[in-house]
Design a protein around this motif. Sequence first.
Motif, PDB file in Angstrom:
ATOM      1  N   ILE A 324      -7.462  -9.172  -7.899  1.00  0.00           N
ATOM      2  CA  ILE A 324      -6.033  -9.421  -7.270  1.00  0.00           C
ATOM      3  C   ILE A 324      -5.836  -9.184  -5.738  1.00  0.00           C
ATOM      4  O   ILE A 324      -5.304  -9.917  -4.906  1.00  0.00           O
ATOM      5  N   SER A 325      -6.513  -7.841  -5.410  1.00  0.00           N
ATOM      6  CA  SER A 325      -6.099  -7.633  -3.947  1.00  0.00           C
ATOM      7  C   SER A 325      -6.883  -8.282  -3.157  1.00  0.00           C
ATOM      8  O   SER A 325      -6.522  -8.103  -1.966  1.00  0.00           O
ATOM      9  N   THR A 326      -7.660  -8.980  -3.386  1.00  0.00           N
ATOM     10  CA  THR A 326      -8.464 -10.148  -2.413  1.00  0.00           C
ATOM     11  C   THR A 326      -8.088 -11.280  -2.587  1.00  0.00           C
ATOM     12  O   THR A 326      -8.569 -12.373  -2.020  1.00  0.00           O
ATOM     13  N   MET A 528     -14.627   0.982   2.374  1.00  0.00           N
ATOM     14  CA  MET A 528     -14.849   1.454   1.167  1.00  0.00           C
ATOM     15  C   MET A 528     -14.614   2.977   1.211  1.00  0.00           C
ATOM     16  O   MET A 528     -14.974   3.455   2.185  1.00  0.00           O
ATOM     17  N   PRO A 529     -14.562   3.578   0.040  1.00  0.00           N
ATOM     18  CA  PRO A 529     -14.544   4.929  -0.018  1.00  0.00           C
ATOM     19  C   PRO A 529     -16.057   5.335   0.400  1.00  0.00           C
ATOM     20  O   PRO A 529     -17.239   4.531   0.175  1.00  0.00           O
ATOM     21  N   PRO A 530     -16.180   6.542   0.900  1.00  0.00           N
ATOM     22  CA  PRO A 530     -17.495   7.247   1.468  1.00  0.00           C
ATOM     23  C   PRO A 530     -18.839   6.749   0.456  1.00  0.00           C
ATOM     24  O   PRO A 530     -19.732   6.477   0.705  1.00  0.00           O
ATOM     25  N   GLN A 661      -0.938  -1.464  -1.673  1.00  0.00           N
ATOM     26  CA  GLN A 661      -0.888  -0.672  -2.830  1.00  0.00           C
ATOM     27  C   GLN A 661      -2.160  -0.278  -3.454  1.00  0.00           C
ATOM     28  O   GLN A 661      -2.588   0.877  -4.103  1.00  0.00           O
ATOM     29  N   ILE A 662      -2.676  -1.440  -4.021  1.00  0.00           N
ATOM     30  CA  ILE A 662      -4.070  -1.251  -4.690  1.00  0.00           C
ATOM     31  C   ILE A 662      -5.193  -0.461  -3.794  1.00  0.00           C
ATOM     32  O   ILE A 662      -5.698   0.330  -4.469  1.00  0.00           O
ATOM     33  N   ASP A 663      -5.319  -0.803  -2.580  1.00  0.00           N
ATOM     34  CA  ASP A 663      -6.204  -0.081  -1.924  1.00  0.00           C
ATOM     35  C   ASP A 663      -5.896   1.383  -1.892  1.00  0.00           C
ATOM     36  O   ASP A 663      -6.860   2.377  -2.022  1.00  0.00           O
ATOM     37  N   ALA A 664      -4.614   1.678  -1.665  1.00  0.00           N
ATOM     38  CA  ALA A 664      -4.235   3.229  -1.496  1.00  0.00           C
ATOM     39  C   ALA A 664      -4.652   3.829  -2.919  1.00  0.00           C
ATOM     40  O   ALA A 664      -5.109   5.072  -3.036  1.00  0.00           O
ATOM     41  N   LYS A 669      -9.371   1.425   2.439  1.00  0.00           N
ATOM     42  CA  LYS A 669      -8.981   0.980   3.914  1.00  0.00           C
ATOM     43  C   LYS A 669      -8.419  -0.535   3.605  1.00  0.00           C
ATOM     44  O   LYS A 669      -9.339  -1.425   3.652  1.00  0.00           O
ATOM     45  N   SER A 670      -6.984  -0.427   3.889  1.00  0.00           N
ATOM     46  CA  SER A 670      -6.566  -1.852   3.915  1.00  0.00           C
ATOM     47  C   SER A 670      -6.946  -2.793   5.252  1.00  0.00           C
ATOM     48  O   SER A 670      -6.920  -2.296   6.218  1.00  0.00           O
TER      49      SER A 670
END
Length: 712
Positions: A324-326, A528-530, A661-664, A669-670
């Motif tokens: 959904i976020s993409t 992305m997260p590290p 919001q989903i990314d957070a 990182k948005s």
Amino acid sequence: MLKRALPLALAATFVLLAHGAHAATTTTFLILNESNKQMGEQVVERQDDGRTTVRFTYKNNGRGPELTEQFRLGPDLLMTEYQVKGNSTFGAVVDERFTRQGNLAEWTTTSDQGRATVDAPASYVPLNSSFEVVSNAITALAASRDGKIALLPTGTLSQTKLETAEVTNAKGEKQTVQLLALTGIGLSPSFYWATTGDKPRLFAVVIPGFLSMLEQGWQDAIPDLARRQKAAEAQMLTDVAAKLQHPLDGLTVVRNARIFDSDKATVGQPSDIYLLRGRITAVMPAGSPTRAANNVVDAGGRIVLPGLFDMHGHVDRWSGALNISTGVTSVRDMGNDNAQLQAMLDETAAGKLLAPQVVPTGFLEGESPYSANGGFLVKDLEGAKNAIDWYAQRGYPQLKIYNSFPKDILKDTVAYAHSRGMRVSGHVPAGLRAQQALDAGYDEIQHINQVMLNFFVKPDTETRNLNRFVLPAEKVADLDLNSKPVKDFLAQLAKKQISIDPTLSAFAFLKQRDGDVNEPYADFADYMPPDVKRSFSVGTMKIPADKEKRYEKSYARMVDFVGVMYRAGVPIVAGTDDVPGFTLHSELALLVKAGLTPAQALQVATRNGARYTRTSNDRGSIVAGKLADLVLVDGDPTTDIRDVRKVSAVITRGFIIYPNQIDAALGIKSFVETPPPVVQQSALAASSGQAVGGGGNDGALQRIEGSARKHD
């Protein structure tokens, strides 16, 4: 089902249940599929010198990891020495070491190396491991003061207790276990059953609908643990959906939108789009009078796309947020556990799951040592017909046939599926070429390797193991795309209008070397997260040093061949079989690399998605009467396909959802930090029925909480 093999970070989850401090002990764990067939094992040996050795093997669908680990623990219950060797799921060499002496930690893998100074307990996260590592972390987390421990190279791991259960083994012995949710690694929580007490350890891993692992003798506990785990996950997901899906009650207008016309592959003049109860009621020129709209979304001249289709997913309960976020509002599921998929469809329809709308595909496989897990395994035509009836009665529009399906009943099976109104696609069964699958009645072929194998396989070529990847990597570099066999095959595909689902992004691993970020991940790795970014640099397949250029050339030719097919009139659809959502954007970029224009690539992901899921009546374009699946995008993806990543808001199923919001929530990182505002007509204007001009009159409007910058 390229990614249905057990991921190494998950395949390793299966770990020792400790039994006190014996000098030298061996514990065996069985890995079982949903039919209780053994798929592998993990053997843990604790030596009297403090060293632990773990041997892990798992095979499914002709592939799987084989790992040997050794490690020692320090006083803080975390590893001071660690080493793992072996091979990954697709055959890549695994060779990784970690040491910590005092405050200095160092690690070396086939794809990276590093060092860090640490002055507190920290858990190293291997790129490839058994989950004895997780078991140690569970013990250390229980002993920590705040329920958290630092991760190396970076991050923080925490765990939450969700549930307890009493289990009984074959001998009648009982014990209490607890369900834990671990967060801080990957893009979703990981669930583990652990023992209780002062030093809990991993007891079991249950992946509902896929497989489970427990210590030998405790297998009877699996159904109850799976039921409890699904209920706990469902509650977490319901809470997530309630937080991130903002309902658009009443009439909504998306004002000043530049609509992508998926039939013409063009962008029109600014328009206002009216939505009610999840459907488009009207599309009018921008600035037309708006009569008593309850919500107004100011698109601000942004391009608005019809919801994107991922035509090759294997959905799970946690992948929906990424889709959904993409901007992916529809996913064609290409094979799953039937019961799990039915449950997810129900949960999505009830609004309890943050997820795209799923178009299910029935999965049909034959029995062999290489069989994939999921769907129905059949031996004969009667079994195939029974499975097709099950799918047809539940509204599945398509059937997918897999590698081990009996070729002697292929044609009759396809004919029966057609008689039930279903399209038929899949891999090409072992011993056949793609041309023979077309002759049997296939409507579509999955994966570019299955297409290219048409020119190389013989009746005795085994394509149910890694050969189906290695052979194209070896041979395609020399394939003459202008040769008569190629042209004749293209002519057949075009004449019969056989759609091709190439999943180019999923097959870029054919050329990836350790230490290099795989091409489809390059544009979003830094977001992305590290730990996720780090995993993108791990090679997937063992590539001989003297063949690196050949494999690279072969993959480039596969990309070119997709463009050749498109220009020849062969229908192309856009699927991933990889990281949900983000790699659909990568797939579109690869289509552009193959020679499509950005607008044509978007057309593939919208119009073609609807056409080949038979949902054109309500999806694929922005016109009155269709579902209100809208994607608001910053930039212009019709001229620069990379702009399709800049999704600022998504509307689907009567909700507006904000990617930032989903990314957070996921540590991403948005691409877009500030989404378009949503405003609500004042109570006075709404009740009086007065018109609100399309160009403004913000005095009659007030912002509502869904502004997304609150990150609630």
